[in-house]
Design an enzyme around this catalytic site. Sequence first.
Site, PDB file in Angstrom:
ATOM      1  N   ARG A  83       1.087 -10.948   7.340  1.00 39.73           N
ATOM      2  CA  ARG A  83       0.971  -9.627   6.436  1.00 39.73           C
ATOM      3  C   ARG A  83       2.096  -8.655   6.833  1.00 39.73           C
ATOM      4  O   ARG A  83       2.066  -7.994   7.961  1.00 39.73           O
ATOM      5  CB  ARG A  83      -0.389  -8.872   6.630  1.00 39.73           C
ATOM      6  CG  ARG A  83      -1.580  -9.635   6.332  1.00 39.73           C
ATOM      7  CD  ARG A  83      -2.746  -8.701   6.419  1.00 39.73           C
ATOM      8  NE  ARG A  83      -2.898  -7.968   7.525  1.00 39.73           N
ATOM      9  CZ  ARG A  83      -3.600  -8.485   8.482  1.00 39.73           C
ATOM     10  NH1 ARG A  83      -4.299  -9.651   8.642  1.00 39.73           N
ATOM     11  NH2 ARG A  83      -3.703  -7.693   9.674  1.00 39.73           N
ATOM     12  N   ASP A 110      12.802  23.629   0.879  1.00 43.14           N
ATOM     13  CA  ASP A 110      13.451  23.103  -0.486  1.00 43.14           C
ATOM     14  C   ASP A 110      14.827  22.867   0.206  1.00 43.14           C
ATOM     15  O   ASP A 110      15.577  22.430  -0.810  1.00 43.14           O
ATOM     16  CB  ASP A 110      13.538  24.276  -1.326  1.00 43.14           C
ATOM     17  CG  ASP A 110      12.214  25.254  -1.542  1.00 43.14           C
ATOM     18  OD1 ASP A 110      11.397  24.657  -1.923  1.00 43.14           O
ATOM     19  OD2 ASP A 110      12.493  26.552  -1.321  1.00 43.14           O
ATOM     20  N   ARG A 149     -11.128  -0.086  14.069  1.00 41.14           N
ATOM     21  CA  ARG A 149     -10.810   0.771  13.033  1.00 41.14           C
ATOM     22  C   ARG A 149     -11.852   0.152  12.094  1.00 41.14           C
ATOM     23  O   ARG A 149     -12.953   0.077  12.366  1.00 41.14           O
ATOM     24  CB  ARG A 149      -9.214   0.523  12.479  1.00 41.14           C
ATOM     25  CG  ARG A 149      -8.831   1.849  11.813  1.00 41.14           C
ATOM     26  CD  ARG A 149      -7.183   1.604  11.728  1.00 41.14           C
ATOM     27  NE  ARG A 149      -6.771   0.561  10.731  1.00 41.14           N
ATOM     28  CZ  ARG A 149      -5.632   0.306  10.305  1.00 41.14           C
ATOM     29  NH1 ARG A 149      -4.536   1.085  10.783  1.00 41.14           N
ATOM     30  NH2 ARG A 149      -5.506  -0.683   9.420  1.00 41.14           N
ATOM     31  N   CYS A 208      13.861  24.124   5.476  1.00 42.18           N
ATOM     32  CA  CYS A 208      12.941  25.083   5.066  1.00 42.18           C
ATOM     33  C   CYS A 208      12.243  24.104   3.841  1.00 42.18           C
ATOM     34  O   CYS A 208      12.634  22.913   3.955  1.00 42.18           O
ATOM     35  CB  CYS A 208      13.806  26.080   3.981  1.00 42.18           C
ATOM     36  SG  CYS A 208      14.764  27.101   5.147  1.00 42.18           S
ATOM     37  N   LYS A 210       0.640  -1.413   0.178  1.00 40.90           N
ATOM     38  CA  LYS A 210       0.036  -0.080   0.087  1.00 40.90           C
ATOM     39  C   LYS A 210       1.030   1.263   0.109  1.00 40.90           C
ATOM     40  O   LYS A 210       2.139   1.136   0.145  1.00 40.90           O
ATOM     41  CB  LYS A 210      -0.889   0.097   1.257  1.00 40.90           C
ATOM     42  CG  LYS A 210       0.184  -0.102   2.543  1.00 40.90           C
ATOM     43  CD  LYS A 210      -1.161  -0.141   3.772  1.00 40.90           C
ATOM     44  CE  LYS A 210      -0.425  -0.078   5.182  1.00 40.90           C
ATOM     45  NZ  LYS A 210      -1.159  -0.587   6.068  1.00 40.90           N
ATOM     46  N   HIS A 268      -6.564  -7.254  12.614  1.00 41.32           N
ATOM     47  CA  HIS A 268      -5.548  -6.531  12.542  1.00 41.32           C
ATOM     48  C   HIS A 268      -5.200  -6.202  14.110  1.00 41.32           C
ATOM     49  O   HIS A 268      -6.412  -5.720  14.792  1.00 41.32           O
ATOM     50  CB  HIS A 268      -5.489  -5.305  11.579  1.00 41.32           C
ATOM     51  CG  HIS A 268      -4.281  -4.760  11.420  1.00 41.32           C
ATOM     52  ND1 HIS A 268      -3.284  -5.224  10.942  1.00 41.32           N
ATOM     53  CD2 HIS A 268      -4.014  -3.429  11.124  1.00 41.32           C
ATOM     54  CE1 HIS A 268      -2.323  -4.284  10.867  1.00 41.32           C
ATOM     55  NE2 HIS A 268      -2.725  -3.138  10.870  1.00 41.32           N
ATOM     56  N   TYR A 326      15.469  30.478   8.780  1.00 42.34           N
ATOM     57  CA  TYR A 326      14.440  31.203   9.411  1.00 42.34           C
ATOM     58  C   TYR A 326      14.327  31.118  10.669  1.00 42.34           C
ATOM     59  O   TYR A 326      14.548  30.268  11.162  1.00 42.34           O
ATOM     60  CB  TYR A 326      13.055  30.626   8.723  1.00 42.34           C
ATOM     61  CG  TYR A 326      12.751  30.661   7.194  1.00 42.34           C
ATOM     62  CD1 TYR A 326      12.750  31.852   6.580  1.00 42.34           C
ATOM     63  CD2 TYR A 326      12.655  29.590   6.425  1.00 42.34           C
ATOM     64  CE1 TYR A 326      12.577  32.224   5.244  1.00 42.34           C
ATOM     65  CE2 TYR A 326      12.467  29.747   5.185  1.00 42.34           C
ATOM     66  CZ  TYR A 326      12.259  30.828   4.464  1.00 42.34           C
ATOM     67  OH  TYR A 326      12.228  30.921   3.269  1.00 42.34           O
TER      68      TYR A 326
HETATM   69  C1  PLP Z   1      -0.663  -1.644   6.797  1.00 45.49           C
HETATM   70  C2  PLP Z   1      -1.125  -2.918   7.124  1.00 45.49           C
HETATM   71  C3  PLP Z   1      -0.300  -4.042   7.344  1.00 45.49           C
HETATM   72  C4  PLP Z   1       1.095  -3.898   7.458  1.00 45.49           C
HETATM   73  O1  PLP Z   1       1.612  -3.448   8.595  1.00 45.49           O
HETATM   74  P1  PLP Z   1       3.038  -3.498   9.142  1.00 45.49           P
HETATM   75  O2  PLP Z   1       3.303  -2.926  10.359  1.00 45.49           O
HETATM   76  O3  PLP Z   1       3.675  -2.327   7.996  1.00 45.49           O
HETATM   77  O4  PLP Z   1       3.847  -4.780   8.848  1.00 45.49           O
HETATM   78  C5  PLP Z   1      -1.076  -5.293   7.499  1.00 45.49           C
HETATM   79  N1  PLP Z   1      -2.132  -5.378   7.570  1.00 45.49           N
HETATM   80  C6  PLP Z   1      -2.939  -4.309   7.478  1.00 45.49           C
HETATM   81  C7  PLP Z   1      -4.275  -4.414   7.608  1.00 45.49           C
HETATM   82  C8  PLP Z   1      -2.358  -3.212   7.299  1.00 45.49           C
HETATM   83  O5  PLP Z   1      -3.268  -2.094   7.104  1.00 45.49           O
END
Ligand code: PLP
Length: 392
Positions: free
Chosen positions: A231, A324, A143, A322, A45, A175, A275
């Site tokens: 994952r 840039d 979530r 800054c 992602k 998750h 700055y």
């Molecule tokens: C982003 C994400 C992951 C990966 O998480 P990491 O901590 O980067 O390994 C796994 N599952 C879901 C649902 C995520 O949104």
Amino acid sequence: MTSRARAEIVVDLAAIRHNVRRLREIAADAVEPGAAAPMMMTVVKADGYGHGVTEVSRAAREGGADWLGAATLEEALAVREGGDTGPLLCWLTVPGDDWGAAIGRDIDVTAYSLGELAEIEAAARQLATTARVQLKIDTGLTRGGCLPEDWPALLAECRAAEERGHIRVTGIWSHLACGDEPEHPANDSQEQVFREALAAVEQAGLRPEVRHLANSAATVLRPSVRFDLVRCGIASYGLDPAPGVTDDLGLVPAMTVRAPLAMVKSAPAGTSVSYGHTWTADADTRLGLVPVGYAEGLPRVASNTVEVWLNGKRRPERGIICMDQFMIDLGDDEAHEGDVVEIFGTGHDGAPTALDWARAAGTINYEIVTRIGGRLRRVHVDSERDTEGGNA
Ligand SMILES: *Cc1c(COP(=O)(O)O)cnc(C)c1O
């Protein structure tokens, strides 16, 4: 071809391959004799965490990724555009998303609710096909995902939809909220809720192919949640998923950000910089100008705290970063315009990493690499395969 150094993001695809291979080894560790090692999903992602989704997808498959994971449906379609044809899951959709496009390209979509399930089923019916759907249960991250109290109704509807022929439930997942804090009680609680949810799936007569709960941190730290598939996002890019908790995992950061020094100037004691004049030299020194700023994603809040690498040494950043550009302190050392400044990278020889920037900015390494961009050009190299050190 010019040899002129440029401000750039260099991504080493050999590092991605190595990390995916290494994570597969880690995930296979301590698997009971006779049991299958978990499959690996590399999460790509946010443009492959800023590393380039197409190139990362290819390298991850070469390293042994059985699955790829994306957040949005558009991201999953981008993986397909890049030529990938393997198992692919996405999980963050909104009503009215182009489900048909995903179903038609063999992308597993995720349903959190009856409403989403109905949209997916309608799209699959229209295509006269069967959608591959994974169900997400909210085990306590709060979530996305189906609340446990709504789970039985979602399962019953899925079973009925399977009978109608346009839905097949291919996975069940959740998750973790605190995967990077192994002692946190939420881990036990989420694992238990997940196991109960899986029992209900079984009872409802659903036979998913994969069950999965672990992110990078949990893959490393909590073997009991590896299930059929892990994952891994951040660790695939070589960054530590739980700094201060994990031992050295043998991962290699894939991203290096570097730029040529644009100018070198002397700064007598009393000279104030950038700055707001937030830094003043207390002795004579020399300063270098680095032509990269917060428009490229460097956190301005790291000003006067962070360090970069030049000619074999760490150099402190001086004054406010800054839009840039920013200034670094060269002391008495020789340095010339055009010398290459490594802003962060693999951490070789003690050079700064994305984690160092994250710490200086009070954030996490994820945020550093996913925000980097702006006017930097991104190049992909392969330190195992390139003979001339770069293919760009
Ligand atoms: C982003 C994400 C992951 C990966 O998480 P990491 O901590 O980067 O390994 C796994 N599952 C879901 C649902 C995520 O949104």
